[in-house]
Design a protein around this motif. Structure first.
Motif, short mmCIF file in Angstrom:
data_model
loop_
_atom_site.label_atom_id
_atom_site.label_comp_id
_atom_site.label_asym_id
_atom_site.label_seq_id
_atom_site.Cartn_x
_atom_site.Cartn_y
_atom_site.Cartn_z
N ALA A 166 0.75 3.93 -3.01
CA ALA A 166 0.48 5.34 -2.72
C ALA A 166 1.57 6.22 -3.30
O ALA A 166 1.30 7.32 -3.83
CB ALA A 166 0.36 5.56 -1.22
N GLY A 181 -9.47 1.07 -2.23
CA GLY A 181 -8.47 1.57 -1.29
C GLY A 181 -9.07 2.31 -0.13
O GLY A 181 -8.45 2.39 0.94
N LEU A 187 -6.01 4.13 1.67
CA LEU A 187 -5.17 4.50 0.54
C LEU A 187 -5.25 6.00 0.27
O LEU A 187 -4.23 6.65 -0.03
CB LEU A 187 -5.59 3.72 -0.71
CG LEU A 187 -4.77 3.97 -1.97
CD1 LEU A 187 -3.30 3.62 -1.76
CD2 LEU A 187 -5.33 3.19 -3.16
N LEU A 210 0.83 -1.21 0.00
CA LEU A 210 0.00 0.00 0.00
C LEU A 210 0.86 1.26 0.00
O LEU A 210 0.52 2.25 -0.66
CB LEU A 210 -0.95 -0.01 1.20
CG LEU A 210 -2.08 -1.04 1.15
CD1 LEU A 210 -2.86 -1.04 2.45
CD2 LEU A 210 -3.01 -0.76 -0.04
#
Length: 440
Positions: free
Chosen positions: A356, A385, A389, A352
């Motif tokens: 990102a 997400g 996210l 993640l």
């Protein structure tokens, strides 16, 4: 100069119809209160719109009082039927609704990549016809189509775009020919998604924002001061072609490989997940990317909750919300800023962070040029997400740009294109149906 009586009547009629569309059935008294018009004027417009077949009595108010309950008036929903079509590389999604947007029937039809243009077009057209029949629609007033690629702002035609099936460009003309009398319009899918997010989704309180579409491919839509901006050639938001660091080549005019697409498209997300030891679906399209991201977010969320709960012991510390995990996930330390990973310990968290980082590269370029104040992560992957996210991307933008930008997750995801196509079709149909009344 005061308006003529006919112009005043047309304005009042449109105002009443818009309120009935937005608020649902209303009594004459409620129309009076909302419009500020006098009781006789409201009575006249109700009689006029009823005689024209645009509104009808749909029930009673149910107010407890002496005498009969007030009549509720609503738009005659079956005055026109609408359709929306979401065209994907691997098939189509279609729905049919009434004039107020109530969905009556919907379907999805897969179309294989080896299907020829003629058979593919026939499958898509037949899907629209079947769905209309199932909805009980003898005729479709307006059909809105959302498709990937460039739409010529002058002609409304879908332009030739590399990597897209040839049948996409033939579909609108075939539908127009087969559905006699139906108004067929085509719009870029990401633009429609932005309209839907603005009307029904994550950007309802924003007049200016950018939707960053994360699905099978990537794209962006720009809304400035409440207006969708398409650009001179209809190409505003073709962010997949944006040259970015971290790729092996540069994109070309016909191929976005080497651009932002190579960092944040579904296939790239699949490769990134595999590099971090995460399971990857056999098919890495928009829904496939969503599965990978959703599972990673769920794992990180569960671990963070367990950690906080364990540390809290019997102290009664509050259980963290999912949206609050973005901050903790974003604090992995010095190694978190690289394009391929972070200092986080667990594979899902490292994935993640790396994702990102990639998304922020494209978002930062848009923010630097437009300063929208808000970026919505759209598409199936953006919705999957969620706030985790979105929070990670926002944290990176704060480090990369002096321009304050809020990042939000889509609330509509992959359904936004179909919703946007339906909203556009409904607006145009109502403009025609209601405007025709005003011309009579």
């Amino acid at each position: 100069m005061p308006a003529s009586p006919s112009t005043a009547r047309a304005i009042n009629d449109r105002l009443a119809l818009r309120l009935l569309q937005q608020e649902g059935p209303l009594t004459a008294g409620q129309l009076k209160q909302l419009t500020g018009l006098s009781r006789p004027t409201v009575a006249d417009l109700v009689e006029r719109l009823t005689a024209a077949g645009l509104i009808t009595v749909v029930g009673e108010s149910g107010e407890q009082r002496r005498g009969p309950n007030a009549r509720l008036y609503g738009i005659v929903a079956d005055r026109a039927h609408l359709a929306a079509l979401d065209v994907r590389t691997g098939g189509v999604f279609v729905l049919v609704s009434d004039l107020v947007g109530r969905v009556l029937a919907e379907a999805s039809v897969p179309i294989g990549g080896d299907t020829g243009t003629g058979p593919a077009v026939e499958q898509a057209v037949a899907a629209v016809e079947r769905t209309a029949k199932e909805a009980g629609a003898d005729r479709l007033h307006t059909l809105g189509i959302g498709a990937p690629g460039l739409v010529d702002p002058a002609t409304g035609d879908l332009r030739d775009s590399g990597g897209l099936p040839a049948w996409h460009r033939s579909l609108a003309a075939a539908l127009q020919e087969r559905l006699s009398g139906t108004r067929v319009t085509v719009e870029n899918e990401t633009n429609l998604a932005a309209l839907a997010e603005q009307r029904e989704g994550a950007a309802r309180d924003r007049d200016t924002f950018v939707l960053l579409w994360l699905g099978h491919g990537v794209g962006a839509a720009v809304v400035l001061d409440g207006t969708l901006r398409r650009g001179a050639s209809g190409g505003t938001g073709e962010i997949g072609f944006l040259p970015v660091p971290g790729t092996a080549s540069l994109p070309s005019s016909s191929d976005c490989d080497g651009g932002f697409h190579s960092l944040a498209g579904a296939a790239a997300i699949g490769v990134l997940a595999a590099q971090h030891g995460l399971p990857v679906p056999a098919t890495m399209d928009g829904p496939g990317a969503a599965v990978v991201i959703r599972e990673a977010v769920a794992e990180v969320t569960a671990e963070a909750v367990a950690q906080v709960t364990g540390e809290a012991g019997d102290s009664g510390a509050a259980r963290p919300e999912a949206g609050g995990l973005a901050g903790s996930a974003g604090s992995a330390g010095p190694g978190s800023s690289g394009p391929e990973g972070s200092g986080a310990e667990r594979p899902a968290e490292r994935f993640l962070h790396a994702l990102a980082d990639r998304i922020a590269i494209g978002a930062a370029s848009v923010v630097a040029v437009l300063d929208p104040g808000c970026v919505v992560l759209g598409g199936e992957a953006g919705q999957a997400g969620g706030p985790v996210l979105a929070g990670l991307v926002e944290e990176r933008l704060r480090r990369m740009s002096p321009l304050l930008t809020e990042v939000r997750a889509s609330t509509l995801g992959g359904t936004a294109v179909l919703r946007g196509a339906l909203l556009t079709a409904r607006d145009r149909a109502q403009e025609d149906v209601f405007g025709h009344q005003n011309r009579n």
